[in-house]
Design a protein around this motif. Sequence first.
Motif, mmCIF file in Angstrom:
data_model
loop_
_atom_site.group_PDB
_atom_site.id
_atom_site.type_symbol
_atom_site.label_atom_id
_atom_site.label_comp_id
_atom_site.label_asym_id
_atom_site.label_seq_id
_atom_site.Cartn_x
_atom_site.Cartn_y
_atom_site.Cartn_z
ATOM 1 N N LEU A 109 2.253 25.218 43.692
ATOM 2 C CA LEU A 109 2.329 24.110 44.645
ATOM 3 C C LEU A 109 2.923 24.503 45.993
ATOM 4 N N MET A 110 4.034 25.229 46.002
ATOM 5 C CA MET A 110 4.714 25.504 47.261
ATOM 6 C C MET A 110 3.883 26.342 48.215
ATOM 7 N N ARG A 111 2.935 27.088 47.685
ATOM 8 C CA ARG A 111 2.057 27.895 48.539
ATOM 9 C C ARG A 111 1.043 27.032 49.285
ATOM 10 N N ARG A 112 0.905 25.784 48.851
ATOM 11 C CA ARG A 112 -0.118 24.912 49.422
ATOM 12 C C ARG A 112 0.443 23.668 50.097
ATOM 13 N N ILE A 113 1.736 23.405 49.890
ATOM 14 C CA ILE A 113 2.280 22.102 50.250
ATOM 15 C C ILE A 113 2.290 21.844 51.754
ATOM 16 N N ASP A 114 2.310 22.890 52.578
ATOM 17 C CA ASP A 114 2.272 22.670 54.030
ATOM 18 C C ASP A 114 1.003 21.949 54.441
ATOM 19 N N ALA A 115 -0.080 22.209 53.721
ATOM 20 C CA ALA A 115 -1.349 21.533 54.037
ATOM 21 C C ALA A 115 -1.221 20.034 53.824
ATOM 22 N N PHE A 116 -0.510 19.629 52.767
ATOM 23 C CA PHE A 116 -0.317 18.199 52.527
ATOM 24 C C PHE A 116 0.548 17.591 53.624
ATOM 25 N N ARG A 117 1.606 18.296 54.000
ATOM 26 C CA ARG A 117 2.512 17.755 55.020
ATOM 27 C C ARG A 117 1.806 17.601 56.371
ATOM 28 N N LYS A 118 0.910 18.513 56.681
ATOM 29 C CA LYS A 118 0.149 18.384 57.932
ATOM 30 C C LYS A 118 -0.829 17.222 57.859
ATOM 31 N N LEU A 119 -1.389 17.013 56.669
ATOM 32 C CA LEU A 119 -2.357 15.930 56.485
ATOM 33 C C LEU A 119 -1.680 14.563 56.444
ATOM 34 N N VAL A 250 -0.749 33.044 38.267
ATOM 35 C CA VAL A 250 -0.634 34.406 38.816
ATOM 36 C C VAL A 250 -1.782 34.728 39.761
ATOM 37 N N ALA A 251 -2.603 33.733 40.098
ATOM 38 C CA ALA A 251 -3.772 33.987 40.947
ATOM 39 C C ALA A 251 -3.379 34.615 42.283
ATOM 40 N N ASN A 252 -2.312 34.121 42.882
ATOM 41 C CA ASN A 252 -1.878 34.688 44.161
ATOM 42 C C ASN A 252 -1.323 36.098 43.997
ATOM 43 N N ASP A 253 -0.592 36.335 42.923
ATOM 44 C CA ASP A 253 -0.086 37.681 42.662
ATOM 45 C C ASP A 253 -1.237 38.661 42.486
ATOM 46 N N LEU A 254 -2.323 38.207 41.869
ATOM 47 C CA LEU A 254 -3.495 39.067 41.692
ATOM 48 C C LEU A 254 -4.213 39.298 43.021
ATOM 49 N N SER A 255 -4.433 38.231 43.775
ATOM 50 C CA SER A 255 -5.182 38.363 45.024
ATOM 51 C C SER A 255 -4.413 39.160 46.074
ATOM 52 N N GLU A 256 -3.074 39.136 45.989
ATOM 53 C CA GLU A 256 -2.253 39.863 46.968
ATOM 54 C C GLU A 256 -1.807 41.230 46.459
ATOM 55 N N GLY A 257 -2.298 41.615 45.270
ATOM 56 C CA GLY A 257 -2.091 42.975 44.792
ATOM 57 C C GLY A 257 -0.796 43.260 44.081
ATOM 58 N N ARG A 258 0.014 42.237 43.822
ATOM 59 C CA ARG A 258 1.269 42.482 43.096
ATOM 60 C C ARG A 258 1.030 42.678 41.603
ATOM 61 N N LEU A 259 -0.054 42.086 41.111
ATOM 62 C CA LEU A 259 -0.453 42.243 39.725
ATOM 63 C C LEU A 259 -1.930 42.620 39.664
ATOM 64 N N VAL A 260 -2.327 43.246 38.566
ATOM 65 C CA VAL A 260 -3.734 43.566 38.310
ATOM 66 C C VAL A 260 -4.064 43.154 36.881
ATOM 67 N N GLN A 304 -13.177 25.827 48.179
ATOM 68 C CA GLN A 304 -13.064 26.134 49.597
ATOM 69 C C GLN A 304 -11.655 25.892 50.110
ATOM 70 N N SER A 305 -10.903 25.052 49.391
ATOM 71 C CA SER A 305 -9.538 24.756 49.845
ATOM 72 C C SER A 305 -8.568 25.862 49.475
ATOM 73 N N ASP A 306 -8.992 26.794 48.613
ATOM 74 C CA ASP A 306 -8.100 27.849 48.156
ATOM 75 C C ASP A 306 -8.878 29.142 48.019
ATOM 76 N N PRO A 307 -8.772 30.060 48.973
ATOM 77 C CA PRO A 307 -9.545 31.289 48.935
ATOM 78 C C PRO A 307 -9.216 32.194 47.760
ATOM 79 N N THR A 308 -8.074 31.972 47.090
ATOM 80 C CA THR A 308 -7.714 32.833 45.958
ATOM 81 C C THR A 308 -8.283 32.301 44.650
ATOM 82 N N ARG A 309 -8.842 31.103 44.680
ATOM 83 C CA ARG A 309 -9.296 30.488 43.436
ATOM 84 C C ARG A 309 -10.658 31.028 43.030
#
Length: 318
Positions: A109-119, A250-260, A304-309
């Motif tokens: 959630l925290m990785r996306r919450i700024d989008a809600f606050r802007k909206l 862990v989707a973000n950890d995978l997409s950003e290379g911290r996990l495989v 489309q709202s989440d490029p890591t999904r």
Amino acid sequence: MRFVPGTRALRTLAAAGKHLNFTRAADELGLTPAAVSHQIKEIEDQLGVVLFTRTSRTIRLTEAGSALVDASVDALDLLNRAVSRARKMTRGTALLKVTLDAQFAAKWLMRRIDAFRKLHPDIDLRFDISYEVRDFDLDDVDVGIRFGTGKYPGLRADRLFDNIIIPVCSPALLASGPPLREPRDLFHHTLVHIEWSQQGVTWPNWRMWMAAAGVDDFDDSRSVVFTTSSDAVQAALDGSAVALADFAMVANDLSEGRLVRPFELGIKVAREFAYHLVYPIASANDARVVAFKDWLLNEVHNPQSDPTRRSWDDFRSS
């Protein structure tokens, strides 16, 4: 037990009746055993009724004491619910309090919450980060995100996403540790997972994953068991283990290379369990709740709202 002004005697009576031990009641109330004993004696003197019979080692409720303890518990519950409603009435219509567990908050959630606050800049979003299940009538929260069946009396639950459990490890472990070419190679690594079961459903563990991978002689005593998913994932991030983790967490950890992912095989958690957005049915038309629900469901279901999904169809599941 929450503090409501003017309820000292009720709280003392309820605690003493619950524990039948003045020392444990004192620990709950933040008092000394002598203070609890004195307060109970004061209540008995004022009422002219014996509530507890005392021996050198134990205390017991009298019939009258049992009736008054039950009434005290009911009265405190009623008052606490009224206080919760009163606080919600007076804190304004802009504030929305969300309760959720630490892993969902940090990993999703925290990785996306700024989008809600802007909206929705008019909504003041606050968070209650806890693994404890909250009571909407007692606790000062409006909506919750929880893992479960979604079947809760008096509440509406919107399903968020399925849970796919996959093996993950750090790139360093994959590069420098014993090679991982086939599932049996995992025998040479420390394997971690969480232990969780409810209503006959068990969270996928290494024994289940190995069975799905065609390995029928796995010794699950080799596994290290954690109580929380965040601890298991951290072991993988530290490079000390291969962990079974929820893909969404862990989707973000995978997409950003911290996990495989050393292997593609994933196992679905039983269909009846998932993360849900939960809120009282009476709040279903609350503009703040509607705004948060619509945004959250769009984040979950719109790639489309989440490029890591990635689509769940990318997984081979058992």
